[in-house]
Design a protein around this motif. Structure first.
Motif, short mmCIF file in Angstrom:
data_model
loop_
_atom_site.label_atom_id
_atom_site.label_comp_id
_atom_site.label_asym_id
_atom_site.label_seq_id
_atom_site.Cartn_x
_atom_site.Cartn_y
_atom_site.Cartn_z
N GLY A 118 1.83 -0.19 -12.46
CA GLY A 118 1.85 1.07 -13.20
C GLY A 118 0.83 2.06 -12.72
N LEU A 119 0.37 1.89 -11.46
CA LEU A 119 -0.67 2.78 -10.93
C LEU A 119 -0.09 3.95 -10.15
N ILE A 120 1.13 3.80 -9.65
CA ILE A 120 1.82 4.93 -9.01
C ILE A 120 3.25 4.97 -9.55
N ARG A 121 3.89 6.14 -9.41
CA ARG A 121 5.24 6.29 -9.95
C ARG A 121 6.33 5.81 -8.98
N SER A 122 6.06 5.88 -7.69
CA SER A 122 7.11 5.57 -6.73
C SER A 122 6.54 4.90 -5.48
N SER A 123 7.03 3.69 -5.20
CA SER A 123 6.62 3.01 -3.97
C SER A 123 7.22 3.71 -2.75
N ASN A 124 8.35 4.40 -2.95
CA ASN A 124 8.95 5.16 -1.85
C ASN A 124 8.04 6.31 -1.43
N ALA A 125 7.46 6.98 -2.42
CA ALA A 125 6.52 8.06 -2.11
C ALA A 125 5.29 7.50 -1.41
N TRP A 126 4.83 6.33 -1.85
CA TRP A 126 3.68 5.68 -1.19
C TRP A 126 4.01 5.40 0.27
N ASP A 127 5.21 4.89 0.52
CA ASP A 127 5.61 4.57 1.88
C ASP A 127 5.65 5.83 2.75
N LEU A 128 6.17 6.94 2.19
CA LEU A 128 6.20 8.20 2.93
C LEU A 128 4.80 8.69 3.25
N TRP A 129 3.90 8.58 2.27
CA TRP A 129 2.51 9.03 2.48
C TRP A 129 1.81 8.15 3.52
N ALA A 130 2.07 6.83 3.45
CA ALA A 130 1.46 5.91 4.42
C ALA A 130 1.96 6.22 5.83
N ARG A 131 3.25 6.58 5.96
CA ARG A 131 3.80 6.93 7.27
C ARG A 131 3.12 8.19 7.80
N TRP A 132 2.89 9.18 6.92
CA TRP A 132 2.22 10.40 7.36
C TRP A 132 0.78 10.10 7.78
N LEU A 133 0.09 9.28 6.98
CA LEU A 133 -1.28 8.90 7.33
C LEU A 133 -1.31 8.19 8.67
N ASN A 134 -0.29 7.39 8.92
CA ASN A 134 -0.24 6.65 10.18
C ASN A 134 -0.15 7.59 11.37
N THR A 135 0.55 8.71 11.20
CA THR A 135 0.61 9.69 12.29
C THR A 135 -0.74 10.35 12.53
N GLN A 136 -1.58 10.32 11.50
CA GLN A 136 -2.93 10.88 11.61
C GLN A 136 -3.98 9.81 11.92
N ASN A 137 -3.49 8.59 12.18
CA ASN A 137 -4.39 7.45 12.44
C ASN A 137 -5.33 7.17 11.28
N LYS A 138 -4.83 7.35 10.07
CA LYS A 138 -5.66 7.14 8.88
C LYS A 138 -5.13 6.03 7.97
N ALA A 139 -3.97 5.48 8.29
CA ALA A 139 -3.35 4.50 7.39
C ALA A 139 -3.89 3.11 7.66
N VAL A 140 -5.18 2.93 7.41
CA VAL A 140 -5.79 1.62 7.56
C VAL A 140 -6.21 1.15 6.17
N PHE A 141 -5.30 0.50 5.47
CA PHE A 141 -5.58 0.04 4.11
C PHE A 141 -6.32 -1.29 4.18
N LYS A 142 -7.39 -1.40 3.43
CA LYS A 142 -8.27 -2.55 3.52
C LYS A 142 -8.05 -3.50 2.35
N ALA A 143 -8.10 -4.80 2.65
CA ALA A 143 -7.92 -5.83 1.63
C ALA A 143 -9.12 -5.85 0.68
N GLY A 144 -8.91 -6.40 -0.50
CA GLY A 144 -9.99 -6.52 -1.47
C GLY A 144 -9.50 -6.26 -2.88
N THR A 145 -10.43 -6.34 -3.82
CA THR A 145 -10.11 -6.06 -5.23
C THR A 145 -10.57 -4.65 -5.56
N TYR A 146 -9.67 -3.84 -6.10
CA TYR A 146 -9.94 -2.45 -6.40
C TYR A 146 -9.85 -2.18 -7.89
#
Length: 368
Positions: A76-104
């Protein structure tokens, strides 16, 4: 159909086409704005995250961005996993989509973009753990397992790997790291917790706190590092009242200098992996059970420490009280009766046992 009519119809479609594009773009933007907005809107732009609304979520190592989106949507932290995927793809084009493991620690009042930024920065929850003075490796292992860090078996296996390449001051020939994992309260990032990481942190604290005590004390030549920590661990297990630590250390120092056996109950307990209580003290059979750690049977110090001593016990062992006491026995209030001769000691032991029997029978104990 006349030429004028055909032209008019074509012109109509040409005029309609931009409107369709604009409408589609507007619908896409409206969806994106909705999909990336916080599921729970803030009441004001300056509102701080509501602690009651935050959610702890674990991002396991090796998770893909698509999997992370599913975790976040399910929580329940985001409304759409599809939107997350689109944002992650855009970040990847900017070399910023490095999501780190851990507890948040995340909140549904955060936007998708804010959550993505937090996870890409690795702003994980700070975990804490506390190892009190006098705990041994098996007790630590059980504690870490109970906290969900890793299994007890993993930790114990890791303590048998001696990292002398990183900590060259560690004594040679150690079978395990008993005594050298400094007892303290630690705060660590929740990402990538491993037994070796915990061990290195605790060894580093020993290096920072305990090692200077030994290196700066002029009496260090009387004991090597292993002997010092081993004797301090016995003092730690015997002493309950802080003021008695130097005297207990003095008794053990005297016995070692005179070639007497230490006869310390905690060493027997460690060797047999048992723990005595006031109502179930060590039996004669247990005291007579052979073990490298049994200081009733073996002279000198046991082969390794039996627990992690704290700073006070380490200091007391280097600067013991000068005393002619050679014996002590525990009362049932944490203090001890100290004696100079075996006869005095046996009298004290008998009096304390008699007092315990009277307490268990519900009678008023007679003063010694």
């Amino acid at each position: 159909m006349s030429i004028v009519q055909r032209f008019s119809k074509s012109f109509f479609y040409l005029a309609l086409f931009p409107a369709v594009i604009v409408l589609s773009a507007w619908q896409g933007w409206a969806w994106w704005s909705w999909a990336t907005a916080p599921p729970v809107p803030k009441s004001s732009p300056d509102e701080a995250l509501d602690v009651d609304k935050t959610v702890k979520i674990l991002i396991p190592p090796g998770s893909t961005s698509k999997q992370i989106g599913s975790y976040l949507e399910s929580a329940g932290l985001i409304r759409s996993s599809n939107a997350w995927d689109l944002w992650a793809r855009w970040l990847n084009t900017q070399n910023k989509a490095v999501f780190k493991a851990g507890t948040y620690q995340l909140s549904p009042t955060q936007s998708l973009v804010e959550i993505a930024e937090q996870i890409s920065k690795g702003s994980v929850v700070q975990l804490s753990f506390t190892i009190p003075e006098g705990r041994n490796l098996k007790q630590m292992a059980a504690y870490f397992e109970s906290q969900g860090f890793f299994s007890a078996q993993e930790f114990l296996a890791a303590t048998k790997q001696i990292p002398r390449d990183q900590f060259p001051w560690l004594p040679t020939g150690l079978p395990h790291l008993e005594g050298f994992l400094y007892p303290d309260t630690y705060k660590i990032a929740s990402g990538g917790i491993t037994p070796q990481k915990i061990i290195n942190i605790m060894l580093k604290r020993f290096e920072e706190v305990a090692l200077p005590i030994y290196q700066q004390n002029p009496q260090q030549t009387k004991m090597n590092l292993l002997q010092w920590v081993t004797l301090a661990s016995i003092v730690e297990k015997e002493a309950v009242i802080p003021a008695e630590r130097p005297r207990i250390a003095g008794v053990f120092t005297q016995r070692l200098q005179k070639g007497m056996r230490l006869e310390a109950d905690p060493t027997v307990e460690y060797g047999l992996n048992i723990q005595q209580t006031a109502d179930q003290p060590l039996t004669f059979k247990q005291v007579k059970t052979p073990s490298p750690y049994n200081t009733y049977l073996n002279r000198g110090l046991p082969p390794t420490p039996i627990a992690s001593p704290g700073k006070a016990s380490l200091q007391a062992t280097l600067t013991p009280e000068k005393t002619d006491y050679l014996f002590f026995v525990a009362r049932y209030d944490g203090t001890h009766v100290f004696s100079r001769t075996l006869a005095e000691h046996e009298t004290a032991v008998a009096a304390i046992r008699r007092q315990r029997v009277q307490q268990n029978q519900g009678t008023n104990p007679q003063p010694n």
